[in-house]
Motif scaffolding. Structure first.
Motif, PDB file in Angstrom:
ATOM      1  N   LEU A 163      53.269  34.786  51.435  1.00  0.00           N
ATOM      2  CA  LEU A 163      51.860  34.879  51.824  1.00  0.00           C
ATOM      3  C   LEU A 163      51.340  36.298  51.631  1.00  0.00           C
ATOM      4  O   LEU A 163      50.219  36.506  51.143  1.00  0.00           O
ATOM      5  CB  LEU A 163      51.690  34.468  53.285  1.00  0.00           C
ATOM      6  CG  LEU A 163      51.589  32.981  53.609  1.00  0.00           C
ATOM      7  CD1 LEU A 163      51.478  32.806  55.118  1.00  0.00           C
ATOM      8  CD2 LEU A 163      50.414  32.335  52.907  1.00  0.00           C
ATOM      9  N   ILE A 164      52.155  37.276  52.028  1.00  0.00           N
ATOM     10  CA  ILE A 164      51.751  38.676  51.878  1.00  0.00           C
ATOM     11  C   ILE A 164      51.524  39.004  50.404  1.00  0.00           C
ATOM     12  O   ILE A 164      50.552  39.669  50.041  1.00  0.00           O
ATOM     13  CB  ILE A 164      52.828  39.600  52.485  1.00  0.00           C
ATOM     14  CG1 ILE A 164      52.906  39.393  54.007  1.00  0.00           C
ATOM     15  CG2 ILE A 164      52.532  41.062  52.160  1.00  0.00           C
ATOM     16  CD1 ILE A 164      54.091  40.060  54.661  1.00  0.00           C
ATOM     17  N   THR A 165      52.420  38.523  49.550  1.00  0.00           N
ATOM     18  CA  THR A 165      52.296  38.766  48.109  1.00  0.00           C
ATOM     19  C   THR A 165      51.061  38.086  47.523  1.00  0.00           C
ATOM     20  O   THR A 165      50.288  38.696  46.773  1.00  0.00           O
ATOM     21  CB  THR A 165      53.555  38.277  47.371  1.00  0.00           C
ATOM     22  OG1 THR A 165      54.699  38.990  47.862  1.00  0.00           O
ATOM     23  CG2 THR A 165      53.438  38.497  45.875  1.00  0.00           C
ATOM     24  N   VAL A 166      50.877  36.809  47.861  1.00  0.00           N
ATOM     25  CA  VAL A 166      49.736  36.058  47.330  1.00  0.00           C
ATOM     26  C   VAL A 166      48.420  36.662  47.804  1.00  0.00           C
ATOM     27  O   VAL A 166      47.433  36.707  47.052  1.00  0.00           O
ATOM     28  CB  VAL A 166      49.832  34.575  47.751  1.00  0.00           C
ATOM     29  CG1 VAL A 166      48.574  33.826  47.367  1.00  0.00           C
ATOM     30  CG2 VAL A 166      51.038  33.919  47.111  1.00  0.00           C
ATOM     31  N   ALA A 167      48.401  37.149  49.054  1.00  0.00           N
ATOM     32  CA  ALA A 167      47.180  37.720  49.611  1.00  0.00           C
ATOM     33  C   ALA A 167      46.773  39.010  48.914  1.00  0.00           C
ATOM     34  O   ALA A 167      45.651  39.495  49.110  1.00  0.00           O
ATOM     35  CB  ALA A 167      47.358  37.976  51.108  1.00  0.00           C
TER      36      ALA A 167
ATOM     37  N   LEU B 167      46.526  39.174  45.690  1.00  0.00           N
ATOM     38  CA  LEU B 167      45.717  38.769  44.539  1.00  0.00           C
ATOM     39  C   LEU B 167      44.243  38.954  44.891  1.00  0.00           C
ATOM     40  O   LEU B 167      43.815  38.615  45.998  1.00  0.00           O
ATOM     41  CB  LEU B 167      45.994  37.305  44.179  1.00  0.00           C
ATOM     42  CG  LEU B 167      47.407  36.975  43.696  1.00  0.00           C
ATOM     43  CD1 LEU B 167      47.588  35.465  43.570  1.00  0.00           C
ATOM     44  CD2 LEU B 167      47.691  37.655  42.353  1.00  0.00           C
ATOM     45  N   PRO B 168      43.443  39.480  43.977  1.00  0.00           N
ATOM     46  CA  PRO B 168      42.048  39.771  44.314  1.00  0.00           C
ATOM     47  C   PRO B 168      41.227  38.550  44.681  1.00  0.00           C
ATOM     48  O   PRO B 168      40.240  38.666  45.422  1.00  0.00           O
ATOM     49  CB  PRO B 168      41.510  40.433  43.033  1.00  0.00           C
ATOM     50  CG  PRO B 168      42.444  39.995  41.942  1.00  0.00           C
ATOM     51  CD  PRO B 168      43.783  39.862  42.594  1.00  0.00           C
ATOM     52  N   HIS B 169      41.630  37.376  44.188  1.00  0.00           N
ATOM     53  CA  HIS B 169      40.845  36.170  44.441  1.00  0.00           C
ATOM     54  C   HIS B 169      41.404  35.324  45.587  1.00  0.00           C
ATOM     55  O   HIS B 169      40.905  34.225  45.840  1.00  0.00           O
ATOM     56  CB  HIS B 169      40.775  35.310  43.179  1.00  0.00           C
ATOM     57  CG  HIS B 169      42.114  34.936  42.625  1.00  0.00           C
ATOM     58  ND1 HIS B 169      42.880  35.809  41.892  1.00  0.00           N
ATOM     59  CD2 HIS B 169      42.846  33.790  42.711  1.00  0.00           C
ATOM     60  CE1 HIS B 169      44.007  35.223  41.534  1.00  0.00           C
ATOM     61  NE2 HIS B 169      44.005  34.001  42.022  1.00  0.00           N
ATOM     62  N   VAL B 170      42.432  35.823  46.280  1.00  0.00           N
ATOM     63  CA  VAL B 170      43.021  35.074  47.395  1.00  0.00           C
ATOM     64  C   VAL B 170      42.863  35.881  48.689  1.00  0.00           C
ATOM     65  O   VAL B 170      43.289  37.035  48.767  1.00  0.00           O
ATOM     66  CB  VAL B 170      44.511  34.779  47.161  1.00  0.00           C
ATOM     67  CG1 VAL B 170      45.106  34.051  48.367  1.00  0.00           C
ATOM     68  CG2 VAL B 170      44.693  33.942  45.895  1.00  0.00           C
ATOM     69  N   HIS B 171      42.259  35.274  49.674  1.00  0.00           N
ATOM     70  CA  HIS B 171      42.062  35.914  50.976  1.00  0.00           C
ATOM     71  C   HIS B 171      42.762  35.061  52.027  1.00  0.00           C
ATOM     72  O   HIS B 171      42.457  33.867  52.156  1.00  0.00           O
ATOM     73  CB  HIS B 171      40.576  36.005  51.322  1.00  0.00           C
ATOM     74  CG  HIS B 171      39.754  36.775  50.330  1.00  0.00           C
ATOM     75  ND1 HIS B 171      39.030  37.893  50.671  1.00  0.00           N
ATOM     76  CD2 HIS B 171      39.540  36.596  48.994  1.00  0.00           C
ATOM     77  CE1 HIS B 171      38.407  38.369  49.602  1.00  0.00           C
ATOM     78  NE2 HIS B 171      38.704  37.583  48.571  1.00  0.00           N
ATOM     79  N   VAL B 172      43.663  35.664  52.770  1.00  0.00           N
ATOM     80  CA  VAL B 172      44.358  34.957  53.849  1.00  0.00           C
ATOM     81  C   VAL B 172      43.948  35.598  55.168  1.00  0.00           C
ATOM     82  O   VAL B 172      44.099  36.808  55.361  1.00  0.00           O
ATOM     83  CB  VAL B 172      45.888  35.024  53.677  1.00  0.00           C
ATOM     84  CG1 VAL B 172      46.579  34.319  54.850  1.00  0.00           C
ATOM     85  CG2 VAL B 172      46.312  34.390  52.356  1.00  0.00           C
ATOM     86  N   HIS B 173      43.422  34.790  56.062  1.00  0.00           N
ATOM     87  CA  HIS B 173      42.983  35.266  57.369  1.00  0.00           C
ATOM     88  C   HIS B 173      43.775  34.541  58.460  1.00  0.00           C
ATOM     89  O   HIS B 173      43.994  33.328  58.381  1.00  0.00           O
ATOM     90  CB  HIS B 173      41.492  35.009  57.562  1.00  0.00           C
ATOM     91  CG  HIS B 173      40.627  35.744  56.579  1.00  0.00           C
ATOM     92  ND1 HIS B 173      40.182  37.026  56.789  1.00  0.00           N
ATOM     93  CD2 HIS B 173      40.141  35.365  55.363  1.00  0.00           C
ATOM     94  CE1 HIS B 173      39.451  37.417  55.752  1.00  0.00           C
ATOM     95  NE2 HIS B 173      39.412  36.419  54.873  1.00  0.00           N
ATOM     96  N   VAL B 174      44.180  35.294  59.463  1.00  0.00           N
ATOM     97  CA  VAL B 174      45.013  34.746  60.526  1.00  0.00           C
ATOM     98  C   VAL B 174      44.242  34.747  61.844  1.00  0.00           C
ATOM     99  O   VAL B 174      43.643  35.760  62.226  1.00  0.00           O
ATOM    100  CB  VAL B 174      46.314  35.559  60.691  1.00  0.00           C
ATOM    101  CG1 VAL B 174      47.187  34.957  61.793  1.00  0.00           C
ATOM    102  CG2 VAL B 174      47.084  35.604  59.366  1.00  0.00           C
TER     103      VAL B 174
END
Length: 268
Positions: free
Chosen positions: A177-181, A183-190
């Motif tokens: 998740l940290i790696t994918v987040a 990416l400029p087009h991927v936003h992960v919010h917790v």
């Protein structure tokens, strides 16, 4: 309509080609019966055009086989109720994903997905393998030439849910998740554990925005899922999306929390 994922598509195409040959039908005759041009049939059989659910249904009509190929796809590939969402997901310019208990499927590692699939003790080992393979094939949209903007909101509990048996798998998943987040087009919010009760605890949902600006929603439950496309239903989901997004931490703070959780899991 949705493309059928490989390697299932290769198998279905080969079976359709074999059935067409056994029945003595030319590509043109088969196409007329199935509702496609001979050039379309040729492109599918040669692998130059994706196999779609519409094509499979046409093949079933052409062979009058009581939906045999459609049942094969439902049994071996993605369940039929999920196919319309796959279609929306693949063509989306924007994706909004909310999961209160698990990591969203589009962001899962193979090991995590396998553990989740195995929770259904009605699935055979072969079915688990097939479902995991299909789920992993969906990840291609994140790294394609024109990926959608993906915004995912998940609960902190999903990051911390583990036992000794799964600690390594959860640590791997959080690292992914940290790696994918990044990416400029991927936003992960917790949504942090301290947020308390919120409307999202009612269940997961997803939204996809197509190139023409239209939206489609998806709701999943214990028995399957449904695609939502009416104005009132989409308005409700959009409102709930805003609510859960407001409960979540900003992008940078979410990344910091994920790194903290990964550190808490310890080295594996």
């Amino acid at each position: 309509m949705a493309d059928v994922p490989s390697p299932l598509a290769d198998f279905i195409v080969s079976e359709i080609r074999r059935a067409r040959g056994a029945s003595g039908m030319t590509q043109e005759a088969f196409g007329r019966a199935a509702g496609f041009s001979a050039s379309h049939v040729s492109a599918v059989e040669s692998g130059n055009r994706a196999l779609t659910i519409d094509f499979i249904r046409g093949a079933d009509r052409a062979f009058s086989n009581d939906g045999l190929f459609g049942r094969l796809v439902a049994k071996l590939g993605a369940p039929s109720w999920f196919l319309p969402w796959l279609d929306a997901e693949r063509g989306a310019r924007q994706l909004r994903l909310f999961e209160p208990l698990l990591i969203p499927g589009l962001l899962q590692t193979e090991n995590y997905a396998r553990v989740v699939m195995r929770l259904n003790d009605l699935m055979s080992a072969t079915e688990v393998d097939q479902q995991v393979s299909a789920r992993m094939s969906r990840h291609k949209i994140l790294t394609g030439d024109s990926p959608p903007q993906v915004v995912a909101v998940l609960d902190e509990s999903a990051l911390r849910r583990s036992g000794d048996e799964y600690a390594g798998i959860i640590a791997e998943q959080v690292a992914h998740l940290i790696t994918v987040a990044e990416l400029p087009h991927v936003h992960v919010h917790v949504i942090p554990a301290g947020a308390g009760l919120h409307i999202g605890l009612s269940g997961p949902f997803a939204l996809a925005r197509a190139g023409d600006g239209s939206w489609v929603g998806h709701l999943e439950n214990q028995l399957g899922g449904i695609v939502v496309d009416t104005e009132d239903e989409l308005h409700t989901l959009q409102t709930r999306w805003e609510n859960v997004r407001n409960e979540a931490l900003p992008r940078r703070q979410s990344n910091e929390l994920m790194k903290e959780v990964h550190s808490d899991h310890g080295p594996h």
